[in-house]
Design a protein around this motif. Structure first.
Motif, PDB file in Angstrom:
ATOM      1  N   ASN A 182       0.856  -1.190   0.000  1.00 24.85           N
ATOM      2  CA  ASN A 182       0.000   0.000   0.000  1.00 24.85           C
ATOM      3  C   ASN A 182       0.895   1.244   0.000  1.00 24.85           C
ATOM      4  N   ARG A 235      -0.593  -1.079  -5.146  1.00 26.69           N
ATOM      5  CA  ARG A 235      -1.541   0.037  -5.145  1.00 26.69           C
ATOM      6  C   ARG A 235      -1.495   0.806  -6.460  1.00 26.69           C
ATOM      7  N   ARG A 236      -2.449   0.507  -7.316  1.00 28.80           N
ATOM      8  CA  ARG A 236      -2.485   1.115  -8.642  1.00 28.80           C
ATOM      9  C   ARG A 236      -2.702   2.625  -8.586  1.00 28.80           C
ATOM     10  N   GLU A 237      -3.532   3.085  -7.662  1.00 31.24           N
ATOM     11  CA  GLU A 237      -3.889   4.505  -7.656  1.00 31.24           C
ATOM     12  C   GLU A 237      -2.826   5.383  -7.008  1.00 31.24           C
ATOM     13  N   ALA A 238      -1.819   4.797  -6.391  1.00 41.17           N
ATOM     14  CA  ALA A 238      -0.777   5.594  -5.740  1.00 41.17           C
ATOM     15  C   ALA A 238       0.022   6.368  -6.783  1.00 41.17           C
ATOM     16  N   GLU A 239       0.262   7.629  -6.504  1.00 38.04           N
ATOM     17  CA  GLU A 239       1.043   8.465  -7.408  1.00 38.04           C
ATOM     18  C   GLU A 239       2.497   8.466  -6.966  1.00 38.04           C
ATOM     19  N   LYS A 298       7.405   3.864  -9.839  1.00 30.88           N
ATOM     20  CA  LYS A 298       6.492   2.874  -9.270  1.00 30.88           C
ATOM     21  C   LYS A 298       6.418   1.658 -10.179  1.00 30.88           C
TER      22      LYS A 298
END
Length: 414
Positions: free
Chosen positions: A10, A36-40, A47
């Motif tokens: 995460n 966590r795909r949505e993490a910038e 990433k």
């Protein structure tokens, strides 16, 4: 240029401040492995997503389920790291959380790369949240399930070269045979950014605008649940509001279950406790704010005249130390992990977790006589700056441990 692999399902997790410190130098090649795909990813960090190789079925055998999830995550992470290796990338050091299995097999990919693992908690049948609250007794399967969960840290201690724990209490949940491999240093609190603000204001929508002139007390947890004492807080709430007719409470957090079992009530544990205290509460003065952006959360604490932190013996919340850094007057549960950070009457006020009446009495005293307790907030901030500040205390400790694993020409510097 030192190549650093950060690993946390995460992103960024406990590596929020470390990642920021490393990338700001512009001198490191940083890859963050996550689910966590949505993490910038901020500038200077690449990433890389991995997928668990296997997820157990819904009806999977309970004693094997956590290990199956960890092994699937570990193998999925290893496959992704193999792809990085085949493209010619090799880290000089790996920093990662041990809780979900991602580190388990990385030595098969890079046998000579040192790994420093984050060890957060070892599951206890007694001494932690399990079997702590008589209202929520464990069943006969608990010792077996907890021992099975500990297969993950038991395997990880052999998969890493060094480990870290954020507090002494968390370190001591692990068997003594772990201790020589572990050092204690907190993730770190940015006390330079977390300060009191006498001019702070917060808009509450239809409920209006609040400032330090308003009589505000606060409660915050990731989720409103038993482990973080939400039931104790709610049982204290009617007496606090009755004694202080001008007071209002701001409640920050979600309504899911992070730790322990979820409520069976429709609407979750919040609805269950609202039904219990029901007609005894003036709901017009109760503001559930949900999960907030970090800046708004800071303003809630900066406005607060009294911040309530309740927890069973468990992982110490960042929010406690952050609140102390912002000079909040804290009323907290008198349990071992909290006592490591709070001294009663010196940096905060400790109360019996099982006595909502005493929680209410202490909060009312603070709201009635803020001057009497005005010394606690500044003393709390001094304590956090001395022991938990990221840049001056925690970061140097972590860098020393990381660099002890590396040749001098590959040392990590910030």
């Amino acid at each position: 240029m030192t190549r650093i692999l950060l690993v946390h399902q995460n992103m960024p997790g406990q590596y929020r401040e470390m990642m920021d410190a490393l990338r700001r130098t512009g001198e490191h090649d940083i890859v963050f492995l996550t689910q966590r795909r949505e993490a910038e990813a901020p500038q200077g960090v690449r990433k890389v997503l991995y997928r668990p190789h296997h997820r157990p079925a819904e009806d999977a055998y309970g004693l094997a389920r956590v290990w199956a999830e960890a092994a699937g995550a570990g193998y999925g992470a290893a496959l992704t790291c193999q792809a990085l290796r085949d493209l010619g990338w090799r880290p000089d050091v790996i920093l990662g959380h041990t809780g979900w299995g991602e580190l388990l097999f990385l030595k098969h990919v890079w046998p000579d790369v040192p790994i420093l693992g984050f060890f957060e908690y070892y599951y206890l049948n007694h001494g932690g949240p399990v079997n702590f609250d008589p209202e929520d007794p464990s069943d006969a399967t608990a010792p077996y399930l907890l021992q099975a969960r500990n297969a993950v840290p038991n395997a990880n201690i052999h998969a890493v070269d060094r480990g870290t724990c954020p507090t002494l209490w968390q370190r001591d949940t692990f068997p003594e045979m772990f201790h020589p491999r572990l050092y204690v240093a907190h993730d770190g609190i940015r006390t330079d950014r977390l300060r009191p603000d006498p001019d702070v204001a917060l808009e509450l929508g239809r409920a209006g605008r609040v400032t330090r002139r308003d009589e505000i007390f606060t409660y915050m947890a990731r989720n409103m649940e038993r482990t973080r004492g939400f039931h104790v807080f709610m049982r204290a709430l009617p007496d606090i509001l009755a004694a202080r007719p001008e007071a209002r409470v701001l409640i920050v957090g979600g309504n899911e279950a992070s730790y322990g079992r979820a409520s069976s009530a429709e609407g979750g544990f919040r609805a269950e406790m609202e039904a219990e205290v029901g007609s005894r509460v003036d709901w017009s003065r109760v503001h559930f704010l949900g999960r907030l952006p970090y800046g708004d959360y800071q303003r809630v604490i900066q406005i607060s005249r009294c911040h309530i932190y309740l927890t069973m013996p468990f992982v110490l919340s960042w929010s406690l130390l952050e609140s102390m850094a912002m000079e909040a007057t804290v009323v907290a549960a008198d349990v071992a992990p909290v006592r490591e950070a709070v001294r009663h009457g010196e940096t905060g006020l400790l109360v019996d977790f099982f006595r909502p009446d005493l929680v209410a009495r202490q909060v009312v005293e603070v709201l009635e006589n803020p001057g009497r307790f005005a010394h606690l907030g500044p003393a709390a901030r001094r304590h956090v700056v001395e022991h938990y500040d990221f840049e001056t205390v925690c970061l140097p400790q972590h860098l020393a441990e990381i660099n002890a694993l590396l040749p001098e020409d590959r040392h990590v510097r910030v």
